[in-house]
Design a protein around this motif. Structure first.
Motif, short mmCIF file in Angstrom:
data_model
loop_
_atom_site.label_atom_id
_atom_site.label_comp_id
_atom_site.label_asym_id
_atom_site.label_seq_id
_atom_site.Cartn_x
_atom_site.Cartn_y
_atom_site.Cartn_z
N LEU A 279 49.11 33.76 37.63
CA LEU A 279 47.92 33.98 36.69
C LEU A 279 48.24 35.39 35.79
O LEU A 279 48.59 36.44 36.35
N ASP A 280 47.81 35.19 34.53
CA ASP A 280 47.96 36.33 33.54
C ASP A 280 46.74 37.31 33.89
O ASP A 280 45.60 36.88 34.10
N LEU A 281 46.95 38.53 33.46
CA LEU A 281 45.74 39.63 33.76
C LEU A 281 44.72 39.29 32.70
O LEU A 281 43.47 39.74 32.93
N GLU A 282 45.07 38.68 31.61
CA GLU A 282 44.13 38.16 30.57
C GLU A 282 43.13 37.09 30.90
O GLU A 282 41.91 36.83 30.47
N VAL A 283 43.51 36.46 32.14
CA VAL A 283 42.67 35.12 32.54
C VAL A 283 41.56 35.62 33.24
O VAL A 283 41.57 36.48 34.32
N GLU A 284 40.40 35.14 32.85
CA GLU A 284 38.99 35.53 33.58
C GLU A 284 38.92 34.86 34.95
O GLU A 284 38.86 33.47 34.72
N THR A 285 38.76 35.24 36.02
CA THR A 285 38.72 34.75 37.33
C THR A 285 37.22 34.55 37.82
O THR A 285 36.26 35.48 37.35
N LEU A 286 36.98 33.60 38.86
CA LEU A 286 35.58 33.65 39.26
C LEU A 286 35.31 34.89 40.06
O LEU A 286 34.18 35.26 40.15
N ALA A 287 36.21 35.50 40.85
CA ALA A 287 36.23 36.64 41.49
C ALA A 287 35.60 37.81 40.60
O ALA A 287 34.64 38.44 40.62
N GLU A 288 36.18 37.87 39.28
CA GLU A 288 35.95 38.92 38.34
C GLU A 288 34.49 38.82 37.98
O GLU A 288 33.90 39.86 37.84
N ILE A 289 34.03 37.54 37.45
CA ILE A 289 32.77 37.43 37.08
C ILE A 289 31.74 37.77 38.04
O ILE A 289 30.67 38.56 37.72
N LEU A 290 32.02 37.22 39.16
CA LEU A 290 31.02 37.44 40.55
C LEU A 290 30.91 38.92 40.81
O LEU A 290 29.85 39.75 40.86
N ARG A 291 32.12 39.73 40.79
CA ARG A 291 32.29 41.29 40.98
C ARG A 291 31.31 41.93 39.91
O ARG A 291 30.58 42.88 40.45
N ARG A 292 31.75 41.75 38.61
CA ARG A 292 30.74 42.30 37.82
C ARG A 292 29.17 41.94 37.60
O ARG A 292 28.40 42.81 37.29
N GLY A 293 28.94 40.85 38.31
CA GLY A 293 27.61 40.16 38.61
C GLY A 293 26.76 41.05 39.84
O GLY A 293 25.69 40.73 40.09
N GLY A 294 27.57 41.69 40.65
CA GLY A 294 27.07 42.23 41.86
C GLY A 294 27.57 41.88 43.15
O GLY A 294 26.86 42.22 44.01
N TRP A 295 28.42 40.86 43.26
CA TRP A 295 28.84 40.52 44.62
C TRP A 295 30.16 40.96 44.96
O TRP A 295 30.97 41.74 44.09
N ALA A 296 29.97 41.87 46.26
CA ALA A 296 31.16 42.14 46.95
C ALA A 296 32.14 40.93 47.07
O ALA A 296 31.82 39.92 47.52
N THR A 297 33.37 41.15 46.57
CA THR A 297 34.33 39.88 46.82
C THR A 297 35.62 40.20 47.74
O THR A 297 36.32 41.02 47.84
N TYR A 298 35.60 38.92 48.64
CA TYR A 298 36.64 39.17 49.72
C TYR A 298 37.61 37.93 49.77
O TYR A 298 37.09 36.68 49.47
N ALA A 299 38.65 37.95 49.89
CA ALA A 299 39.64 36.68 50.22
C ALA A 299 40.46 36.93 51.52
O ALA A 299 40.94 37.90 51.64
N TYR A 300 40.68 35.55 51.90
CA TYR A 300 41.43 35.72 53.31
C TYR A 300 42.39 34.34 53.14
O TYR A 300 41.89 33.43 53.11
N VAL A 301 43.64 34.69 52.77
CA VAL A 301 44.58 33.45 52.22
C VAL A 301 45.67 33.22 52.92
O VAL A 301 46.27 34.40 53.24
N ALA A 302 46.09 32.17 53.34
CA ALA A 302 47.30 31.69 54.42
C ALA A 302 48.09 31.02 53.47
O ALA A 302 49.20 30.61 54.39
N ASN A 303 48.18 30.81 52.26
CA ASN A 303 49.31 30.05 51.52
C ASN A 303 49.95 31.08 50.47
O ASN A 303 49.50 31.75 50.00
N GLY A 304 51.12 31.28 50.59
CA GLY A 304 52.17 31.88 50.01
C GLY A 304 52.08 31.87 48.41
O GLY A 304 52.29 32.88 47.78
N ASN A 305 51.66 30.59 48.03
CA ASN A 305 51.61 30.46 46.68
C ASN A 305 50.18 30.95 46.12
O ASN A 305 50.35 30.83 44.95
#
Length: 642
Positions: A279-305
Motif C-alpha cells: 500500500l502507498d502511504l497516500e492511500v487512505e485506509t479503514l483504520a486511519e479513518i476510524l482512528r481519526r474518528g476516535g477508535w483505538a485500532t488493533y490488528a492481529y495478522v497471521a498472513n505474511g502478505n
C-alpha cells in the motif's frame, strides 16, 4: 529559531507554535480538539471514547541528528507528523513518537476526574537501560506525576495507564530523564498515546468494530450459505440474525490485493498492492479513518502478505501484531492468534475499538489440528496424501484417486470447521468481558480455493467463482435480519462499516454502503462486479452483471499491452454456475456489450490507459516472512503477488 505554526491536515485546526531545538520543550493547545464530556442524566449508560494524542505529539520536531537506529524504522503516514515512527518489538508494531534524553513535550487537554491517559513504552535502541519517562498532569488544584523505567530489551512493550484526578483544563507533560551513564544515542518510543474519556450518557454511541477475515474461505463451503456439511455453525448463527450477503465477490484471487480492497475500498489497479508492491502511504485506509474518528485500532495478522512491514498494511493501527506460527516456516493456526489476543482483551474495556483479525486457516496446507480431524475424513485413510504437504506445487504432481481427492476436500472442510470453532471461542471470550454488547461484527474472506474445477489447485491465475465467491456477514447493534442476494464486492466492506460507525466513506473509494435500504449510493441488482489478476506480463479482468460474466485474458507484447493479444470468455451464471460452457462464440451481441463495459471500466481505473503498467520494485521482505510464505505455497520472488 523562529517559531513554526502547525496545522492539522484533517480539520485545519491551528495549533500553538513551538520551537525546534536539540532539546525541545513544546506546548500544543488541544482545547479545540479534546472536548470536555459532561455526565449524563439518571440511568444513563457508562460509555467510553478515546482521543488520539499522537498526531499532536508527533508533530513536535525530532531532535537532529536523529539516532541512526530510529531512522531505520518505517515512517508513519504524513498526517501523523515527521516525528512518528512505526516501531517493532517482538512482532508487535506500534505507531510511536520519539523522544531523546532531556526532551519535554507538553499538551493542553480537557478531561474529567476518572479519565485516563494510556500509552505503551519502549526504546528503539537497546544499548542502555538508564532512561526514565516522567509523566506529569498539572491542574490548578494539584499536580500528579509518575516516573516509568524503560523495559529491558527482552520484554514486550510496557503498557502504562496514568489516571486523571481532576476535571477541567490541565497540562499533560512527557519528559525523558537521563540517568548517569546514558548514551547520547538513547531514545524512547511512546506508542499510541490516547486520552480515555469516561462519561455517562443516554445518547446512542457508535459501535466497536470486529473485522474478522478467514483467509481462503470459499462461500460455497460454508453452512451459512447452504453447504451440505455443517462447517460453519457460528457463522450460520450470525447470518440468521444479521446481514448475510450471499453473492459477495472478491476483487482478486490473491490475499494482498483483495485484503487491500477490503481496507481501502479500491480495486487492485488502484491500491496497487500487487506484484512486488504494498500500500502507498497516500492511500487512505479503514483504520486511519476510524482512528481519526476516535477508535483505538488493533490488528492481529497471521498472513505474511499482510503483516510484512514493506507492504504497509499497518497504516492507521495503534498496534499491529504479527503471528508467524510457532514453527517459523509454517503458518499459524488460530489458537496461536488467540494466545496473542486473549491476554489483551481486558485492555479494550473503556475504549471504543476497531479490532482486525486476519486468520490463515483454512489456507493450504490443509492440516487441521487434532480437534477437527476425521470429522469429514476417514481415520483409516491409507492413501498418499500428507496433510502437511497439501499445497498446489505438491498436489499438481500427484495422481489422485477419488479417495485421495475426497480426502483433500475433507481436510479443507475440517480446517474450515476448526476456524469457525476458533471464531466462536473469540466471540465467547469477548462476550464474557462484556465487549460484544455494542460491537459490530463483520466476517469476510479474501478469496476462495480451487479443487480441480478448472484443472488447478488453490488460488491465483484464474477468475472463476470458486476463487472469487466469498462470505460476507454483518451482525451487531442496529443490524436486523436480512439475506441479501444482490451482488456485492469486497470494495463495499469499508463503506458499509463506516456507515454503521456514522462516518463518511472516502470520496475516491469504489465501493458503496451495501446495507439493506441504504440511503446513499444504493447498489442495484444490475451493478457490475469487477475483479482482476495482475502479473508482470499477464493480466485478467472479469466483469459480472446480472447473470452474465465476461473474463478477459491478455499477455503483454514487447511493445506493451495490445488489444489484439486479448481473448475473452463469456458465461451465464444462472444456468452455468460452474462456468463450464463458454458462450463467447454464441452470444456475440452480449459479448460485445460487456467487452465495451469492461474496457471503459479498466480505462477509468488505470487513469486513461488500458491497461497501465504498474512499477515492480525488487521484493524486499525478511527471510522469516519468506519462509512462511513459501510454506503456505506461495512462490516468493520476482513478480509474486499473493
Amino acid at each position: 529559531m523562529k517559531p513554526t505554526t502547525f496545522y492539522r491536515k484533517d480539520d485545519g485546526m491551528k495549533l500553538s507554535p513551538h520551537r525546534h531545538s536539540l532539546r525541545t520543550t513544546s506546548m500544543v493547545a488541544m482545547s479545540g480538539l479534546l472536548l470536555l464530556l459532561s455526565a449524563g442524566g439518571v440511568g444513563a449508560a457508562r460509555q467510553s471514547m478515546s482521543r488520539d494524542l499522537l498526531p499532536i505529539l508527533a508533530t513536535i520536531s525530532i531532535p537532529e541528528p536523529k539516532p541512526a537506529a530510529v531512522k531505520s524504522h518505517f515512517d508513519c503516514t504524513p498526517e501523523l507528523g515527521k516525528n512518528c515512527r512505526i516501531i517493532a518489538k517482538r512482532s508487535n508494531r506500534r505507531q510511536s513518537f520519539i523522544m531523546a534524553p532531556g526532551d519535554e513535550s507538553r499538551i493542553s487537554i480537557e478531561a474529567n476526574s476518572g479519565d485516563e491517559i494510556r500509552f505503551a513504552l519502549d526504546r528503539p535502541l537497546s544499548r542502555s537501560n538508564r532512561l526514565q519517562l516522567e509523566v506529569r498532569v498539572e491542574h490548578p488544584e494539584g499536580t500528579f506525576a509518575q516516573t516509568f523505567k524503560t523495559p529491558p530489551p527482552t520484554k514486550p512493550w510496557t503498557e502504562i495507564t496514568v489516571p486523571i484526578r481532576h476535571s477541567g483544563k490541565q497540562v499533560l507533560t512527557f519528559r525523558v530523564k537521563q540517568q548517569p551513564g546514558s548514551l547520547d544515542v538513547d531514545a524512547l518510543a511512546i506508542a499510541a498515546p490516547r486520552l480515555i474519556l469516561h462519561s455517562k450518557t443516554a445518547e446512542p454511541q457508535p459501535p466497536n468494530i470486529l473485522l474478522y477475515l478467514m483467509d481462503t474461505l470459499r462461500a460455497d463451503h460454508t453452512s451459512a450459505l447452504g453447504y451440505h456439511r455443517d462447517t460453519t455453525p457460528n457463522l450460520a448463527a450470525l447470518a440468521k440474525t444479521g446481514w448475510n450477503f450471499t453473492r459477495a465477490t472478491s476483487t482478486a484471487p490473491r490475499t494482498r490485493a483483495s485484503t487491500a480492497s477490503i481496507l481501502t475500498s479500491l480495486y487492485p489497479t488502484q491500491n496497487q498492492a500487487v506484484l512486488n508492491r504494498g500500500l502507498d502511504l497516500e492511500v487512505e485506509t479503514l483504520a486511519e479513518i476510524l482512528r481519526r474518528g476516535g477508535w483505538a485500532t488493533y490488528a492481529y495478522v497471521a498472513n505474511g502478505n499482510v503483516f510484512e512491514p514493506a507492504f504497509r498494511f499497518d497504516q492507521g493501527f495503534d498496534q499491529f501484531v504479527t503471528i508467524r506460527g510457532k514453527k517459523l516456516d509454517n503458518h499459524a493456526h488460530t489458537i496461536e492468534i488467540h494466545e496473542k489476543i486473549f491476554p489483551n482483551l481486558d485492555r479494550l474495556k473503556g475504549e471504543r475499538f476497531f479490532l482486525y483479525v486476519h486468520a490463515v486457516d483454512p489456507h493450504s496446507p490443509y492440516d487441521p489440528p487434532e480437534e477437527s480431524r476425521h470429522r469429514y475424513t476417514d481415520a483409516d485413510y491409507q492413501g498418499s496424501i500428507d496433510p502437511k504437504k497439501t499445497v498446489a506445487r505438491n498436489l499438481k504432481k500427484t495422481s489422485l484417486s477419488p479417495e485421495d481427492f475426497n480426502f483433500v476436500v475433507g481436510l479443507y472442510d475440517e480446517d474450515i470447521r476448526y476456524q469457525d470453532a476458533s471464531f466462536g471461542r473469540l466471540l465467547k471470550a469477548m462476550r464474557d468481558r462484556d465487549l460484544l454488547q455494542n460491537t459490530l461484527i463483520v466476517v469476510v474472506s479474501d478469496h476462495g480455493d480451487e479443487f480441480l474445477e478448472h484443472g488447478g489447485w488453490e488460488h491465483g491465475m484464474r477468475l472463476y467463482e470458486h476463487q472469487l465467491h466469498v462470505p460476507f456477514i454483518v451482525h451487531g447493534p442496529g443490524i436486523d435480519t436480512h439475506t441479501i442476494d444482490k451482488p456485492t464486492s469486497l470494495v463495499d466492506v469499508m463503506p458499509t462499516i463506516l456507515a454503521q460507525a456514522g462516518l463518511a466513506a472516502p470520496k475516491k473509494g469504489e465501493g458503496r454502503n451495501a446495507a439493506p435500504r441504504a440511503s446513499e449510493k444504493p447498489a442495484t441488482p444490475g451493478s457490475p462486479i469487477f475483479a482482476e489478476e495482475i502479473k508482470p506480463d499477464f493480466r485478467m479482468q472479469s466483469l459480472r452483471q446480472g447473470p452474465w460474466k465476461i473474463i478477459r485474458h491478455i499477455n503483454r507484447a514487447p511493445d506493451g499491452w495490445r488489444e489484439e493479444n486479448a481473448s475473452y470468455t463469456l458465461y451465464r451464471l444462472d444456468k452455468d454456475p460452474g462456468e463450464q460452457t463458454d458462450l463467447a462464440s454464441v452470444e456475440t451481441g452480449k459479448l460485445d456489450e460487456m467487452r465495451q463495459q469492461l474496457s471503459a471500466l479498466q480505462t477509468r481505473l488505470a487513469g486513461g490507459t488500458a491497461p497501465a503498467d504498474i512499477p515492480t520494485p525488487p521484493l524486499a521482505i525478511d527471510e522469516r516472512t519468506r519462509r512462511q510464505l513459501e510454506a503456505l505455497g506461495y512462490v516468493v520472488g520476482e513478480g509474486s503477488g499473493k
